[in-house]
Design a protein around this motif. Structure first.
Motif, PDB file in Angstrom:
ATOM      1  N   TYR A   4      15.787  61.677   6.085  1.00  0.00           N
ATOM      2  CA  TYR A   4      15.817  61.323   7.383  1.00  0.00           C
ATOM      3  C   TYR A   4      14.258  61.792   7.814  1.00  0.00           C
ATOM      4  CZ  TYR A   4      20.604  60.956   7.849  1.00  0.00           C
ATOM      5  OH  TYR A   4      22.095  60.233   7.914  1.00  0.00           O
ATOM      6  N   SER A   5      13.342  60.901   8.095  1.00  0.00           N
ATOM      7  CA  SER A   5      12.143  61.180   8.429  1.00  0.00           C
ATOM      8  C   SER A   5      12.031  61.688   9.748  1.00  0.00           C
ATOM      9  CB  SER A   5      11.446  59.970   8.388  1.00  0.00           C
ATOM     10  OG  SER A   5       9.893  60.205   8.717  1.00  0.00           O
ATOM     11  N   ILE A   6      11.053  63.143   9.853  1.00  0.00           N
ATOM     12  CA  ILE A   6      11.063  63.661  11.214  1.00  0.00           C
ATOM     13  C   ILE A   6       9.456  63.543  11.552  1.00  0.00           C
ATOM     14  CG2 ILE A   6      11.138  65.851  12.399  1.00  0.00           C
ATOM     15  CD1 ILE A   6      13.886  64.970  11.436  1.00  0.00           C
ATOM     16  N   ALA A   7       9.283  63.054  12.862  1.00  0.00           N
ATOM     17  CA  ALA A   7       7.964  63.147  13.251  1.00  0.00           C
ATOM     18  C   ALA A   7       8.037  63.581  14.740  1.00  0.00           C
ATOM     19  CB  ALA A   7       7.410  61.744  13.186  1.00  0.00           C
ATOM     20  N   ILE A   8       7.656  64.589  14.905  1.00  0.00           N
ATOM     21  CA  ILE A   8       7.609  65.452  16.214  1.00  0.00           C
ATOM     22  C   ILE A   8       6.196  66.049  16.763  1.00  0.00           C
ATOM     23  CG2 ILE A   8       8.787  67.334  17.694  1.00  0.00           C
ATOM     24  CD1 ILE A   8      10.896  67.372  15.482  1.00  0.00           C
ATOM     25  N   PRO A   9       6.098  65.659  18.041  1.00  0.00           N
ATOM     26  CA  PRO A   9       4.758  66.233  18.308  1.00  0.00           C
ATOM     27  C   PRO A   9       4.552  67.553  18.195  1.00  0.00           C
ATOM     28  CG  PRO A   9       5.671  64.806  20.106  1.00  0.00           C
ATOM     29  CD  PRO A   9       6.666  64.788  18.969  1.00  0.00           C
ATOM     30  N   THR A  10       3.418  68.231  17.864  1.00  0.00           N
ATOM     31  CA  THR A  10       3.465  69.626  17.216  1.00  0.00           C
ATOM     32  C   THR A  10       3.627  70.624  18.360  1.00  0.00           C
ATOM     33  OG1 THR A  10       1.705  69.147  15.234  1.00  0.00           O
ATOM     34  CG2 THR A  10       1.795  71.169  16.071  1.00  0.00           C
ATOM     35  N   GLU A  11       3.309  70.285  19.473  1.00  0.00           N
ATOM     36  CA  GLU A  11       3.539  71.077  20.599  1.00  0.00           C
ATOM     37  C   GLU A  11       4.991  71.082  20.872  1.00  0.00           C
ATOM     38  OE1 GLU A  11       2.383  71.622  25.409  1.00  0.00           O
ATOM     39  OE2 GLU A  11       1.869  69.628  24.372  1.00  0.00           O
ATOM     40  N   ALA A  12       5.620  70.149  20.750  1.00  0.00           N
ATOM     41  CA  ALA A  12       7.105  70.073  21.216  1.00  0.00           C
ATOM     42  C   ALA A  12       7.886  70.965  19.979  1.00  0.00           C
ATOM     43  CB  ALA A  12       7.531  68.751  21.174  1.00  0.00           C
ATOM     44  N   TYR A  13       7.364  70.749  18.542  1.00  0.00           N
ATOM     45  CA  TYR A  13       7.865  71.283  17.466  1.00  0.00           C
ATOM     46  C   TYR A  13       7.679  72.872  17.799  1.00  0.00           C
ATOM     47  CZ  TYR A  13       8.216  73.369  12.780  1.00  0.00           C
ATOM     48  OH  TYR A  13       8.422  74.283  11.785  1.00  0.00           O
ATOM     49  N   MET A  14       6.597  73.430  18.090  1.00  0.00           N
ATOM     50  CA  MET A  14       6.329  75.009  18.548  1.00  0.00           C
ATOM     51  C   MET A  14       7.160  75.214  19.533  1.00  0.00           C
ATOM     52  SD  MET A  14       4.183  75.603  15.950  1.00  0.00           S
ATOM     53  CE  MET A  14       3.967  77.381  16.657  1.00  0.00           C
ATOM     54  N   PHE A  23       4.001  67.038  13.850  1.00  0.00           N
ATOM     55  CA  PHE A  23       4.478  67.765  12.749  1.00  0.00           C
ATOM     56  C   PHE A  23       5.636  66.509  11.948  1.00  0.00           C
ATOM     57  CE2 PHE A  23       8.525  69.690  11.203  1.00  0.00           C
ATOM     58  CZ  PHE A  23       7.797  70.572  10.175  1.00  0.00           C
ATOM     59  N   ARG A  24       5.575  66.438  10.664  1.00  0.00           N
ATOM     60  CA  ARG A  24       6.267  65.645   9.925  1.00  0.00           C
ATOM     61  C   ARG A  24       6.873  66.422   8.609  1.00  0.00           C
ATOM     62  NH1 ARG A  24       4.495  60.618  11.312  1.00  0.00           N
ATOM     63  NH2 ARG A  24       2.450  60.400  12.470  1.00  0.00           N
ATOM     64  N   LYS A  25       8.261  65.959   8.415  1.00  0.00           N
ATOM     65  CA  LYS A  25       8.911  66.607   7.725  1.00  0.00           C
ATOM     66  C   LYS A  25      10.168  65.515   7.269  1.00  0.00           C
ATOM     67  CE  LYS A  25      11.855  70.704   6.614  1.00  0.00           C
ATOM     68  NZ  LYS A  25      12.092  71.929   7.290  1.00  0.00           N
ATOM     69  N   ILE A  26      10.526  65.869   5.836  1.00  0.00           N
ATOM     70  CA  ILE A  26      11.741  64.747   5.444  1.00  0.00           C
ATOM     71  C   ILE A  26      12.945  65.793   5.114  1.00  0.00           C
ATOM     72  CG2 ILE A  26      12.823  63.308   3.705  1.00  0.00           C
ATOM     73  CD1 ILE A  26      10.354  62.133   5.324  1.00  0.00           C
ATOM     74  N   LEU A  49      17.229  75.297  13.326  1.00  0.00           N
ATOM     75  CA  LEU A  49      15.875  74.294  13.406  1.00  0.00           C
ATOM     76  C   LEU A  49      16.030  72.946  12.955  1.00  0.00           C
ATOM     77  CD1 LEU A  49      12.994  74.072  14.491  1.00  0.00           C
ATOM     78  CD2 LEU A  49      12.120  75.175  12.172  1.00  0.00           C
ATOM     79  N   ASN A  50      16.562  72.555  11.824  1.00  0.00           N
ATOM     80  CA  ASN A  50      16.912  71.425  11.432  1.00  0.00           C
ATOM     81  C   ASN A  50      17.785  70.492  12.124  1.00  0.00           C
ATOM     82  OD1 ASN A  50      15.176  71.960   9.267  1.00  0.00           O
ATOM     83  ND2 ASN A  50      16.856  72.433   7.776  1.00  0.00           N
ATOM     84  N   VAL A  51      18.982  71.105  12.705  1.00  0.00           N
ATOM     85  CA  VAL A  51      19.848  70.647  13.625  1.00  0.00           C
ATOM     86  C   VAL A  51      18.874  69.898  14.979  1.00  0.00           C
ATOM     87  CG1 VAL A  51      21.560  70.921  15.212  1.00  0.00           C
ATOM     88  CG2 VAL A  51      21.909  71.361  12.761  1.00  0.00           C
ATOM     89  N   ALA A  52      18.102  70.969  15.341  1.00  0.00           N
ATOM     90  CA  ALA A  52      17.487  70.724  16.517  1.00  0.00           C
ATOM     91  C   ALA A  52      16.601  69.518  16.543  1.00  0.00           C
ATOM     92  CB  ALA A  52      16.675  71.758  16.958  1.00  0.00           C
ATOM     93  N   MET A  53      15.760  69.442  15.185  1.00  0.00           N
ATOM     94  CA  MET A  53      14.767  68.208  14.972  1.00  0.00           C
ATOM     95  C   MET A  53      15.368  67.237  14.868  1.00  0.00           C
ATOM     96  SD  MET A  53      12.013  70.146  12.468  1.00  0.00           S
ATOM     97  CE  MET A  53      12.885  70.651  11.333  1.00  0.00           C
TER      98      MET A  53
END
Length: 389
Positions: free
Chosen positions: A317-327, A306-309, A346-350
């Motif tokens: 800040y570039s976010i790149a998290i395994p989708t399973e971990a994001y879910m 999962f990717r997000k800025i 959710l943003n704080v957690a990421m």
């Protein structure tokens, strides 16, 4: 015995609540003078706040009061007098100070949390429903010399103090009580699902409420349900901590209901009966259509990352998290109250997951959070990403 602590901004209202509008037993006071009414004690605390306002002009103290609740069980306090409660309050505060100063010593030097020159009072409450007695303690974070007490991880310090006293007195440990309640709620959830003819979230929630629990939903701005928390008295149980393999979380709840309602072998739905004379022809046609549809209607697989800025104070800040971990993160997080949007938490957690600690702290403070993170924050080399999430 259990204990909770946090810093608050509403000291006056909390004083009124804690003292039941002057109709409570005052157990202990410090640095507040003699014979003061509860609101007069709060007024004395406010005087200190105002006295040292210039000192904190650059960074005002938004939460100048520490609020604590300490609750032994009915059996543990049977036959207690006010003097027993007095000794108990002193013992708890002594352990609490040790736990808080230990954390200060690791971070910013010993002595940042000091009760010796602090104003505080403790009063005795009785729960309106259960009758369980408990103490409310209010502490002025700004002491008589104008020093500000560190409130980082203050709740953790309260839990450690309670644990020390439980062990010392041979009382039942809160974690054991929590596990028993967790098991109880899990069984209730399963029983509700077993009794539902059809799966429906609202029916599930309504049945939980009928069993005496409160259900706090976690929804985003679009109203989509991502998680829920079950409240049993003052205890909270996230759905991700219930059941087996997270099977009572929102994404898996309907699947769990289906597993509890298996279709009996040999039972065939009416619309699945086919004229035997046309079986071969229909089978051939079905196989042809199935092959065709698998090509045309196949859905793209969910990306593995999962990717997000995220933009914080003008910096991306570039976010790149395994989708399973994001879910798993979406299922497990919980907004502290309705005024804090689900997306902010959710943003704080990421950001924390990506080790953007300063950015996460900035977002947290902007939506009502506070405190600081421990110096050993970050992912261990051998740490599982789902567990860390």
């Amino acid at each position: 015995m259990i204990a909770k602590a946090r810093s608050i901004s509403h000291g006056s209202a909390m004083t009124n609540y804690a003292t039941k509008h002057n109709r409570t037993d005052m157990v202990l006071t410090r640095k507040l003078g003699d014979g003061l009414t509860p609101l007069a004690m709060w007024g004395a605390m406010e005087t200190i706040h105002l006295k040292y306002t210039p000192k904190f002009r650059r960074k005002p103290v938004e939460k100048p009061t520490l609020r604590m609740e300490i609750s032994p069980s009915l059996d543990e306090t049977k036959g207690w007098t006010l003097n027993d409660w007095y000794q108990y309050a002193l013992r708890f505060l002594d352990e609490f100070k040790k736990a808080a100063q230990t954390k200060d010593g690791k971070k910013k030097g010993f002595g940042k949390f000091n009760l010796d020159k602090a104003q505080f009072f403790a009063c005795l409450h009785f729960d309106a429903k259960s009758g369980i007695p408990h103490l409310h303690i209010l502490i002025n974070r700004i002491d008589l010399d104008g020093n500000l007490m560190n409130d980082s991880f203050i709740g953790d310090s309260a839990v450690k103090a309670a644990h020390a006293i439980n062990v010392e007195r041979g009382w039942e440990l809160p974690e054991d009580i929590h596990k028993a309640h967790q098991k109880e709620i899990t069984e209730v959830c399963y029983n509700i699902l077993r009794g539902m003819a059809n799966y429906d979230w609202n029916d599930y929630k309504h049945n939980l409420e009928n069993c005496g629990y409160k259900v706090h939903e976690q929804r985003d701005k679009q109203g989509v349900l991502h998680g829920y928390t079950i409240l049993r008295g003052n205890s909270r149980f996230k759905s991700s901590t219930l059941g087996k393999g997270r099977n009572l979380t929102v994404p898996k709840l309907e699947g769990t209901w289906k597993k509890l309602h298996p279709v009996a072998p040999g039972v065939v739905k009416p619309n699945s009966i086919v004229d035997t004379s046309q079986t071969t022809e229909r089978k051939s046609l079905t196989e042809h259509n199935s092959t065709r549809q698998s090509v045309v209607q196949s859905k793209p697989e969910m990306p593995s990352v999962f990717r997000k800025i995220l933009s914080v104070d003008g910096k991306n800040y570039s976010i790149a998290i395994p989708t399973e971990a994001y879910m798993a993160m979406k299922e497990a997080i919980e907004s502290p109250d309705k005024s804090v949007p689900f997306e902010n938490v959710l943003n704080v957690a990421m950001l924390l997951f990506m080790n953007y600690v300063d950015a996460a702290t900035t977002v947290s403070e902007s939506c009502g959070g506070g405190g600081s993170t421990s110096s050993n924050w970050g992912k261990d080399d051998d740490e599982d990403e789902r567990e860390r999430t």
